[in-house]
Design a protein around this motif. Structure first.
Motif, short mmCIF file in Angstrom:
data_model
loop_
_atom_site.label_atom_id
_atom_site.label_comp_id
_atom_site.label_asym_id
_atom_site.label_seq_id
_atom_site.Cartn_x
_atom_site.Cartn_y
_atom_site.Cartn_z
N ILE A 122 0.65 -1.35 0.39
CA ILE A 122 -0.12 -0.27 -0.05
C ILE A 122 0.83 1.26 -0.26
N ASP A 123 1.43 1.70 -1.17
CA ASP A 123 2.88 2.25 -1.15
C ASP A 123 2.58 3.95 -1.12
N ASN A 124 1.28 4.38 -1.20
CA ASN A 124 0.81 5.46 -0.90
C ASN A 124 0.37 6.20 1.06
N LEU A 125 0.76 5.29 1.61
CA LEU A 125 0.65 5.48 3.47
C LEU A 125 1.91 5.86 3.27
N ARG A 126 2.50 7.24 4.45
CA ARG A 126 3.27 8.18 4.88
C ARG A 126 3.34 8.59 6.27
N SER A 127 4.42 8.17 6.68
CA SER A 127 4.61 8.59 8.35
C SER A 127 4.37 9.92 8.44
N VAL A 128 3.74 10.30 9.90
CA VAL A 128 3.59 11.46 10.39
C VAL A 128 4.48 11.87 11.40
N ALA A 129 3.86 11.41 12.68
CA ALA A 129 4.94 11.45 13.53
C ALA A 129 4.88 10.68 14.95
N GLU A 261 4.62 -6.66 41.41
CA GLU A 261 5.68 -6.16 40.89
C GLU A 261 6.51 -6.08 39.58
N ASP A 262 6.73 -4.99 39.26
CA ASP A 262 7.14 -5.09 37.29
C ASP A 262 7.03 -5.90 36.35
N VAL A 263 6.33 -6.30 35.81
CA VAL A 263 6.80 -6.97 34.81
C VAL A 263 7.49 -6.37 33.72
N GLU A 264 8.17 -7.08 33.40
CA GLU A 264 9.16 -7.46 32.28
C GLU A 264 8.54 -7.40 30.46
N THR A 265 8.63 -6.60 29.65
CA THR A 265 7.42 -7.38 28.42
C THR A 265 7.88 -6.57 27.12
N VAL A 266 7.71 -6.17 26.00
CA VAL A 266 8.12 -6.07 25.01
C VAL A 266 6.46 -4.82 24.31
N SER A 267 7.10 -3.84 23.55
CA SER A 267 6.63 -2.57 23.27
C SER A 267 6.95 -2.55 21.69
N VAL A 268 6.19 -1.83 20.79
CA VAL A 268 5.69 -1.25 19.95
C VAL A 268 6.00 0.03 20.08
N GLN A 269 5.36 1.05 18.32
CA GLN A 269 5.28 2.01 19.09
C GLN A 269 4.37 2.78 18.38
N ALA A 270 3.15 3.45 19.29
CA ALA A 270 1.77 4.21 18.46
C ALA A 270 2.43 5.24 17.63
N MET A 271 1.70 5.56 16.35
CA MET A 271 2.21 7.00 15.30
C MET A 271 0.85 7.18 14.85
N ILE A 272 1.04 8.44 14.54
CA ILE A 272 -0.27 8.84 13.17
C ILE A 272 0.35 8.59 12.08
N ALA A 273 -0.61 8.34 11.29
CA ALA A 273 0.02 8.04 9.32
C ALA A 273 -1.06 8.98 8.95
N THR A 274 -1.05 9.20 7.62
CA THR A 274 -1.73 9.96 6.90
C THR A 274 -1.17 9.27 5.30
N HIS A 275 -1.58 9.51 4.07
CA HIS A 275 -1.56 9.15 2.73
C HIS A 275 -0.79 10.03 2.13
N GLU A 276 -0.20 9.95 1.04
CA GLU A 276 0.17 10.32 0.40
C GLU A 276 -0.26 12.17 -0.05
N ASP A 277 -1.50 11.72 -0.82
CA ASP A 277 -2.38 12.72 -0.91
C ASP A 277 -2.88 13.74 -0.54
N GLN A 278 -2.63 13.73 1.22
CA GLN A 278 -2.94 14.67 2.16
C GLN A 278 -2.19 15.58 1.86
N ASP A 279 -3.36 16.88 2.04
CA ASP A 279 -2.77 17.91 1.93
C ASP A 279 -1.46 18.54 2.63
N GLU A 280 -0.09 19.25 2.19
CA GLU A 280 0.81 19.62 2.82
C GLU A 280 0.10 20.64 4.62
#
Length: 329
Positions: A122-129, A261-280
């Protein structure tokens, strides 16, 4: 469950693929969603896809709505969805202007690989923050015999909504433990549904991926005694070697009632995304509103900052509007 198109049909296009994913999202307008009739039609409405109402994406998106509605000429229409994987399809089909999504899922969708749901880019995806770590919770009841990931073999395990980032991560972790799809009984419910099943004794364990404290887990821990299974030690090391975007994380003691007690685990990152045609200009104004009003955010406020908003961006092109905003700030 695979949402992919039949690859024997040579006429199937990437646009068709995006439509299939978007249709699979089962997107539903919800209580905090903006309504054009109520707004009077004067504002430009931006569609913002979140996640399930019992996770972190939805209330955080409500905070963003309050900010953007008051600080810009735009009105944010927030929708509850199946979260990351569904949101990638909605963005690809341009049914959403913005969406919250896991960094790993955005990269999978852009590259068309990594999980079964993405067999075409899905090559029109764009990362934001990027925003905050999304912590992987593996929850059981306190009286359960399940004490490690490997104990999930033969169990009833809720892996999250079909097509969600939670499901993708859960299946990756189970596979790393040598537990294939035929080695456990998979259930698929959102966070609230998974909590209900644990509360009622209808499932043995559930994966929940979200910034702690996750509301559904907090409510469950207030109702019954729970245990959060560690993802740690050699298993975590091997998992991170195999899947590089999993970061080490810790759920602090006392985050949930009874988890002392502390629980050790893993995480990923939440982010904002948009598509390439979104107005700058739209992207810049949305980011300016959010990052200039972080004191108005209640969800994950301590983890969101402009200084870290480009950390952990996936291998997906950043939208030019986002690039301009961060260059100026």
């Amino acid at each position: 469950m695979k949402l992919g198109v039949d690859m024997t049909e040579q006429s199937t296009s990437t646009a068709d693929r995006r439509s299939v994913l978007a249709a699979g999202a089962a997107v539903t307008a919800t209580g905090i969603a903006g309504c054009s009739d109520l707004l009077g039609g004067d504002e430009d409405i931006l569609s913002w896809h979140a996640g399930g109402t019992s996770g972190t994406y939805y209330p955080l998106s409500g905070d963003f709505k309050t900010i953007i509605d008051s600080e810009t000429e735009y009105a944010l229409e927030v929708q509850s969805t199946g979260a990351s994987t569904a949101n990638a399809g909605s963005l690809g089909d341009e049914d959403a202007d913005f969406a919250l999504i896991q960094n790993d899922i955005l990269e999978f969708a852009y590259e068309g690989e990594g999980i079964d749901d993405f067999d075409e880019p899905i090559d029109n995806l764009r990362s934001v923050a990027t925003l905050y770590p999304e912590t992987i919770h593996l929850i059981t009841t306190a009286d359960s015999d399940i004490k490690t990931v490997h104990d999930l073999e033969g169990a009833e395990v809720n892996t999250g909504d079909l097509g969600s980032g939670t499901q993708a991560n859960a299946l990756q972790i189970l596979e790393q433990a040598g537990i294939g799809e035929d080695d456990f009984d998979e259930g698929n419910a959102d966070f609230a549904g998974a909590a209900d099943e644990l509360r009622d004794g209808n499932t043995d364990a559930a994966f929940v991926v979200g910034g702690y404290q996750v509301g559904a887990v907090e409510e469950l821990a207030n109702d019954i005694d729970i245990d959060i299974i560690e993802i740690s030690g050699d298993f975590r090391d091997d998992l991170q070697e195999e899947i590089e975007y999993f970061a080490s994380d810790t759920i602090p003691s006392g985050t949930y009632d009874g988890v002392d007690e502390d629980v050790e685990t893993v995480s990923v990152q939440a982010m904002i995304a948009t598509h390439e045609d979104q107005d700058e200009e739209v992207v810049e104004e949305v980011l300016e509103a959010i990052f200039n009003n972080l004191d108005e955010i209640g969800e994950r406020a301590d983890d969101i900052s402009i200084e870290t908003a480009e950390d952990g961006l996936p291998n997906v092109p950043q939208h030019p509007g986002a690039e301009s905003f961060f260059e100026d700030n």
